[in-house]
Design a protein around this motif. Structure first.
Motif, mmCIF file in Angstrom:
data_model
loop_
_atom_site.group_PDB
_atom_site.id
_atom_site.type_symbol
_atom_site.label_atom_id
_atom_site.label_comp_id
_atom_site.label_asym_id
_atom_site.label_seq_id
_atom_site.Cartn_x
_atom_site.Cartn_y
_atom_site.Cartn_z
ATOM 1 N N GLU A 233 36.207 -4.509 41.149
ATOM 2 C CA GLU A 233 36.307 -3.612 39.992
ATOM 3 C C GLU A 233 37.350 -2.529 40.261
ATOM 4 N N GLU A 234 37.370 -2.048 41.477
ATOM 5 C CA GLU A 234 38.324 -1.004 41.854
ATOM 6 C C GLU A 234 38.864 -1.305 43.250
ATOM 7 N N ILE B 74 40.162 -5.752 33.218
ATOM 8 C CA ILE B 74 39.458 -4.668 32.525
ATOM 9 C C ILE B 74 38.694 -5.277 31.344
ATOM 10 N N LYS B 75 37.552 -4.725 31.023
ATOM 11 C CA LYS B 75 36.690 -5.164 29.923
ATOM 12 C C LYS B 75 35.774 -6.315 30.336
ATOM 13 N N ARG C 192 42.349 2.387 35.720
ATOM 14 C CA ARG C 192 41.540 1.246 35.269
ATOM 15 C C ARG C 192 40.402 1.726 34.368
ATOM 16 N N VAL C 193 39.793 2.829 34.715
ATOM 17 C CA VAL C 193 38.653 3.294 33.935
ATOM 18 C C VAL C 193 39.115 3.812 32.560
ATOM 19 N N GLU D 229 41.641 2.675 30.897
ATOM 20 C CA GLU D 229 41.941 1.501 30.083
ATOM 21 C C GLU D 229 40.661 1.003 29.414
ATOM 22 N N LEU D 230 39.576 1.095 30.168
ATOM 23 C CA LEU D 230 38.280 0.647 29.639
ATOM 24 C C LEU D 230 37.799 1.550 28.496
ATOM 25 N N PHE E 31 39.707 1.011 25.398
ATOM 26 C CA PHE E 31 39.295 -0.217 24.705
ATOM 27 C C PHE E 31 38.041 0.038 23.864
#
Lengths: 336, 323
Positions: A40-41, A184-185, B236-237, B239-240, B243
């Motif tokens: 995830e990271e 992502i998502k 990354r977070v 981007e989430l 969305f």
């Protein structure tokens, strides 16, 4: 030797230790691979600056319904444990992001109306780590462009490294890199972790960097390791999450040891817990501002700080010694 | 009713200490601890449990060794590498000779004459994904597939008001589902007690529990730190949250460890459409407060405490703007 590094609580220094143990192992000339399962990271690449040579998509098979063949019997909906299939007015609706790719729906469909198509959820990236001298500390990263020290001359050198020659054996590859990266998502880390774990070496040293927490992604990352290092910090939060992690991971029956990071802050609860449970403390790494600063710049501590490197060396020696004393634990020759 | 979620991307950035301080400052909120697999909020808020329920998560397959014929269909069907064969000794009637394990530890059942060996399959419960396919197709009906008790969730009372929290059993699955339960129950409590806000302490990462935490939120605060890893994880977070189209704020905790990176983070946050919520100083009082089982705003009036108070005022302002 397959070494997994996990932590329970996030931000305790798990990646720092995984990276530094891998670095020290490689500097000793051991065939070493660092595998980032914190999909995830993933952060190991920030420190190790690998030259990425290969990128393989990770996909799981999900159902595709041929409406001409579908009789709306609803068997697929019934077998699905993930609520990924529903029926609206006799029409089968698939929710791809809920599907775990078990294949049950396709198997159970009486009219063969369901075929499986791949759905990409992430990627496995492979690369070679170039061990520049201590002055080549922060070579800029080639692809993702988040390099902070843009002006570093090592960048060019890394990018023009003769990768093909390296692979052909002109110069033996002894330190490389694998990371799983979840799109992502997406919500399912486990399929990507499972794929990344396929790259664990049979010979040599594999360092698996696990995600934080205590649930399924951690278990999947740690499963199959010869030894587990849990990194914690001596604070109430660190202690609480360490207890949870130990409770979970001791079920896997893997010998484990504890590293106390930021030693000196907080209290003695972690120490007491370890001695009560007979958990070996592999090291106590002091809390110091100079360490936090080197870390914040994305540099490898044991390359920058010789005293830190010595502590990592002795930690690695302790693990190897403990593994060689394991009656049946060391399935393969340790540290070959 | 408003839902305010605190997440972090990278772990260990101070998310829980900050969320707990908001609860202390707010006076009247429902707290939801959605970091269900490493929950720490209870350490600072000392909840008294009023109501407890078990959490039924996914299913788990188990093979009855006496019924297993060793055909191996289950192993072929399993996509999660959770099923493997093993040899067991059987007595004359074909029943498993208990106490005899896999090959290697032969000669375990002394006393009873070992007539023959039988091949059976077993499920690794840590690898089982709970799809149930093996149980459905087992020709001998030897596989049981049952829902598992994967944890507990609680409604509690704290010195600042109600709190909903949970504990996932060791190594259990489905943390996303449990997060959804905790959030829904917190909303119910807020409705019943006529409380205007739910504050959610999320989990690190960007996967299923985080997605469940962020879904339906009115405002998200991302707590980050000024390190290269922090920068990477923040991208990354964000981007989430973009969305999910949730209004997002960013705060840099311990910003004075590296001010240059703090500036880069703030620039990244702005580029991604996030609102800057302010910076928090590095302050040993945060850990000292933890040891005293208090929130930092109760324990100290130092730099971190002052910074968090400022951010809370700004959060309230942003929430009202949302109306």
């Amino acid at each position: 030797m397959k070494l997994a590094i996990a932590s329970g609580k996030g931000g305790t220094g798990k990646t720092t230790f995984a990276v530094n143990i891998a670095y020290v192992s490689a500097m000793r000339g051991e065939r070493t691979r660092y595998i980032d399962c914190d999909v995830e990271e993933p952060n190991g690449h920030i420190f190790l600056q690998p030259h990425i040579t290969d990128s393989v998509p990770v996909a799981i098979p999900i159902p595709e319904v041929d409406e001409a063949l579908c009789t709306s019997c609803g068997e697929c909906k019934r077998i699905c444990q993930y609520s990924a299939i529903t029926m609206i007015l006799d029409k089968v609706i698939v929710f791809p992001e809920l599907c775990h790719g078990c294949g049950g729906c396709a198997l159970v469909c009486p009219t063969n109306a369901i075929s499986e198509v791949p759905r990409e959820m992430g990627v496995i990236e492979k690369g070679i780590i170039h061990l520049a001298g201590s002055d080549g500390a922060s070579s800029a990263q080639s692809a993702s462009g988040d390099a902070i020290d843009d002006s570093n001359p090592v960048q060019e050198q890394t990018e023009t490294m003769p990768v093909v020659d390296l692979q052909a054996g002109t110069e033996k590859v002894f330190f490389d890199f694998v990371q799983g990266k979840m799109n992502i998502k997406e919500s399912l880390a486990v399929p990507i972790i499972r794929k990344a774990k396929e790259y664990v070496l049979d010979e040599g040293v594999s360092i698996v960097d696990a995600p934080p927490g205590t649930s399924c992604p951690v278990i999947e990352s740690v499963r199959g390791a010869d030894f587990l290092i849990l990194v914690t910090e001596p604070t109430p939060f660190g202690f609480n999450d360490l207890k949870l992690a130990v409770e979970t991971l001791e079920q896997l029956d893997i010998p484990m040891g504890i590293v106390i990071n930021r030693y000196g802050m907080g209290n003695e609860e972690v120490e007491k817990f370890c001695s009560e449970r007979g958990l070996p403390i592999l090291g106590r790494f002091p809390f110091e501002r100079r360490i936090a600063e080197v870390y914040s710049r994305g540099e490898i501590l044991s390359r920058e700080l010789p005293d830190y490197r010595e502590m990592i060396e002795s930690l690695l020696d302790d693990v190897i010694a403990m593994l060689s004393r394991q009656p049946s634990g060391g399935k393969r020759g340790v540290g070959d | 009713m408003k839902e305010f979620v605190v997440i972090s991307g990278k772990g260990g950035t101070g998310k829980t200490s900050i969320a707990a301080s908001f609860v202390a400052l707010s006076g009247h909120v429902v707290m939801a601890d959605c970091d269900v697999d490493a929950a720490d909020l209870h350490i600072l808020l000392s909840p008294k449990i009023k109501h407890k329920e078990t959490f039924i998560g996914g299913g788990l397959a188990t093979i009855d060794p006496d019924l297993c014929t060793g055909c191996g269909d289950c192993e072929k069907l399993c996509r999660f590498d959770a099923i493997s064969p093993m040899k067991v000794a059987v007595d004359g009637k074909g029943a498993i000779d208990s106490g005899v394990g896999t090959g290697g530890s032969a000669g375990g059942g002394e006393g009873i004459a070992r007539k023959e060996e039988k091949l059976i399959y077993f499920v690794d419960k840590f690898a089982c994904d709970g799809c149930g396919v093996c149980a459905y197709f087992c020709p001998a009906n030897a596989i049981a597939f049952e829902e598992q008790e994967n944890g507990e969730w609680y409604i509690s009372e704290t010195r600042f008001g109600p709190m909903v929290h949970a504990k996932l059993h060791a190594g259990a699955e489905n943390s996303g589902k449990l997060v959804t339960i905790v959030k829904n129950e917190a909303r119910k409590v807020a409705d019943v007690e006529d409380i205007g806000m739910v504050i959610v302490d999320g989990s690190p990462g960007i996967g299923c529990p985080v997605i469940s935490s962020v879904t339906g939120a009115d405002l998200v605060l991302v707590v980050t730190e000024p390190t290269k890893s922090g920068v990477h994880d923040l991208e990354r977070v964000l981007e989430l949250t973009r969305f999910f189209n949730v209004k997002t704020m960013v705060t840099v905790n311990r910003f004075d460890i590296n001010e240059e990176i703090t500036e880069r983070i703030e620039e990244k946050a702005r580029e991604n459409g996030a609102v800057l919520a302010g910076r928090i100083h590095y302050d040993p009082a945060v850990v000292e407060a933890q040891i005293e089982k208090k929130t930092v705003v109760e324990y100290s009036d130092g730099t971190a405490s002052q910074d968090i108070k400022g951010i809370w005022d700004f959060v309230k302002y942003q929430m009202e703007e949302e109306e």
